[in-house]
Design an enzyme around this catalytic site. Structure first.
Site, PDB file in Angstrom:
ATOM      1  N   CYS A  14     -10.995   2.876  -0.223  1.00 29.88           N
ATOM      2  CA  CYS A  14      -9.583   3.135   0.088  1.00 29.88           C
ATOM      3  C   CYS A  14      -9.285   2.359   1.361  1.00 29.88           C
ATOM      4  CB  CYS A  14      -9.403   4.637   0.299  1.00 29.88           C
ATOM      5  SG  CYS A  14      -7.856   5.106   1.099  1.00 29.88           S
TER       6      CYS A  14
ATOM      7  N   HIS B  64      -7.481   2.872   3.766  1.00 29.05           N
ATOM      8  CA  HIS B  64      -7.375   3.654   5.011  1.00 29.05           C
ATOM      9  C   HIS B  64      -8.735   3.830   5.699  1.00 29.05           C
ATOM     10  CE1 HIS B  64      -3.373   4.856   3.637  1.00 29.05           C
ATOM     11  NE2 HIS B  64      -3.181   5.512   4.763  1.00 29.05           N
TER      12      HIS B  64
ATOM     13  N   GLU C  55      -3.805   9.163   8.767  1.00 28.87           N
ATOM     14  CA  GLU C  55      -2.348   9.073   8.993  1.00 28.87           C
ATOM     15  C   GLU C  55      -1.925   9.932  10.196  1.00 28.87           C
ATOM     16  OE1 GLU C  55       0.371   7.585   6.914  1.00 28.87           O
ATOM     17  OE2 GLU C  55      -1.091   6.386   5.808  1.00 28.87           O
TER      18      GLU C  55
ATOM     19  N   CYS D 231      -4.409  -1.365  -1.905  1.00 26.43           N
ATOM     20  CA  CYS D 231      -4.495   0.083  -2.070  1.00 26.43           C
ATOM     21  C   CYS D 231      -5.548   0.355  -3.144  1.00 26.43           C
ATOM     22  CB  CYS D 231      -3.127   0.615  -2.505  1.00 26.43           C
ATOM     23  SG  CYS D 231      -3.116   2.377  -2.865  1.00 26.43           S
TER      24      CYS D 231
ATOM     25  N   ASP E  51       0.880  -1.177   0.000  1.00 29.12           N
ATOM     26  CA  ASP E  51       0.000   0.000   0.000  1.00 29.12           C
ATOM     27  C   ASP E  51       0.914   1.222   0.000  1.00 29.12           C
ATOM     28  OD1 ASP E  51      -2.326   1.642   0.278  1.00 29.12           O
ATOM     29  OD2 ASP E  51      -1.936   1.811   2.411  1.00 29.12           O
ATOM     30  N   SER E  52       0.302   2.372  -0.220  1.00 29.73           N
ATOM     31  CA  SER E  52       1.074   3.608  -0.166  1.00 29.73           C
ATOM     32  C   SER E  52       1.518   3.920   1.276  1.00 29.73           C
ATOM     33  CB  SER E  52       0.221   4.760  -0.685  1.00 29.73           C
ATOM     34  OG  SER E  52      -0.984   4.822   0.045  1.00 29.73           O
TER      35      SER E  52
HETATM   36  N1  DGL Z   1      -4.692   3.133   1.082  1.00 23.96           N
HETATM   37  C1  DGL Z   1      -4.595   3.914  -0.109  1.00 23.96           C
HETATM   38  C2  DGL Z   1      -5.813   3.662  -0.998  1.00 23.96           C
HETATM   39  O1  DGL Z   1      -6.469   2.702  -0.803  1.00 23.96           O
HETATM   40  C3  DGL Z   1      -4.310   5.264   0.362  1.00 23.96           C
HETATM   41  C4  DGL Z   1      -4.488   6.363  -0.548  1.00 23.96           C
HETATM   42  C5  DGL Z   1      -3.346   7.233  -0.926  1.00 23.96           C
HETATM   43  O2  DGL Z   1      -2.188   6.851  -0.862  1.00 23.96           O
HETATM   44  O3  DGL Z   1      -3.676   8.331  -1.344  1.00 23.96           O
HETATM   45  O4  DGL Z   1      -6.160   4.348  -1.889  1.00 23.96           O
END
Ligand code: DGL
Length: 266
Positions: free
Chosen positions: A186, A188, A152, A73, A10-11
């Site tokens: 997402c 998150h 975050e 992600c 993931d990011s």
């Molecule tokens: N968890 C990522 C997603 O599902 C985070 C989003 C991001 O990095 O902007 O999109």
């Protein structure tokens, strides 16, 4: 039997919501996780940049001789699949298809809400997938650019006034449209699920993309099961201490495994 690890990325920290479900559903699997904490967020970047990051993330995970990749992600899955899937010789599973399948089977009135990062919403990935499965579905989307920074930064309490204000602003049109199902598009967002549920009420089913990807991997993912010891390795591209501090919240329990740094080019 295939004892090679599963790679998950993931990011940042959001993909851990998928990891916790894989740990629960497939306890014998070894997992290598990469959180690109130096380059989060992905969701406000261009397609070219996201594609480059995704390839680099997968190439790094491939150095561990993995048997499959879970793109935990929403942004990476929306922007890079199916193209990226064709570039690699192992299964690459995103969150869009599993979450769309879950939403179409959950909805009773055919009205589905989709929230995600700006890149995810712009890609229309969930809309395409859902309309293929259920052409008469009525879809309502909203980009929620401030949710990832709030998560975050630990602003996840449902009583947090800033979080509540943003939930109200982003979700009011979706609530007014009468959706009975919402894809938290997402990884998150399940961390703020209580705030979203409190605003939308009990009659709306919330779909957690990480959970659905883990279920999909268990049922249809096309991977051979391991009989490993369920050992876990975590890599981040920045702020290992921040990861150590916050990971347990995303995992829904204690962080077990080693955490290492893997620097990436900006
Ligand atoms: N968890 C990522 C997603 O599902 C985070 C989003 C991001 O990095 O902007 O999109």
């Amino acid at each position: 039997m295939d004892t090679r690890p599963i790679g998950v990325f993931d990011s940042g920290l959001g993909g851990l919501t998928a990891v916790s479900e894989i740990m629960r559903l497939l306890p014998g699997e070894e997992i290598v996780y990469f959180g690109d904490t130096a380059r989060v967020p992905y969701g406000t970047r261009s397609k070219d940049t996201i594609m480059r990051y995704v390839r680099e993330d997968i190439d790094f995970l491939k150095t561990f001789n993995i048997k499959a990749v879970i793109m935990a992600c929403g942004t990476a899955s929306s922007v890079s699949l199916p193209q990226i899937g064709e570039e690699y010789d192992i299964p690459i599973i995103g969150v869009v298809k599993p979450a769309s399948l879950a939403a179409t089977s959950a909805t009773r009135n055919g009205k589905i809400g989709i929230i995600g990062t700006p890149a995810t919403i712009k890609s229309r990935s969930y809309e395409r997938e859902i309309l293929t499965l259920s052409p008469r579905a009525e879809l309502h989307t909203a980009a929620c650019p401030l949710f990832v920074p709030l998560v975050e930064n630990g602003r996840t309490d449902p009583d947090d006034v800033v979080l509540f204000t943003m939930v109200e602003e982003y979700l009011t049109p979706i609530k007014n449209a009468g959706v009975d199902t919402l894809i938290m598009g997402c990884t998150h967002y399940p961390i703020i699920e209580r705030a979203i549920a409190a605003f939308l009420g009990d009659s709306v089913t919330l779909i957690n993309p990480g959970l659905e990807a883990a279920k999909y991997l268990t049922a249809d993912g096309g991977i051979e099961r391991g009989s490993g010891d369920g050992s876990y390795r975590f890599f981040v591209s920045d702020d290992r201490d921040g990861f150590l501090e916050n990971a347990s919240k995303f995992l829904g329990g204690k962080l077990c495994g080693t955490v290492m740094l893997k620097e990436m080019e900006k």
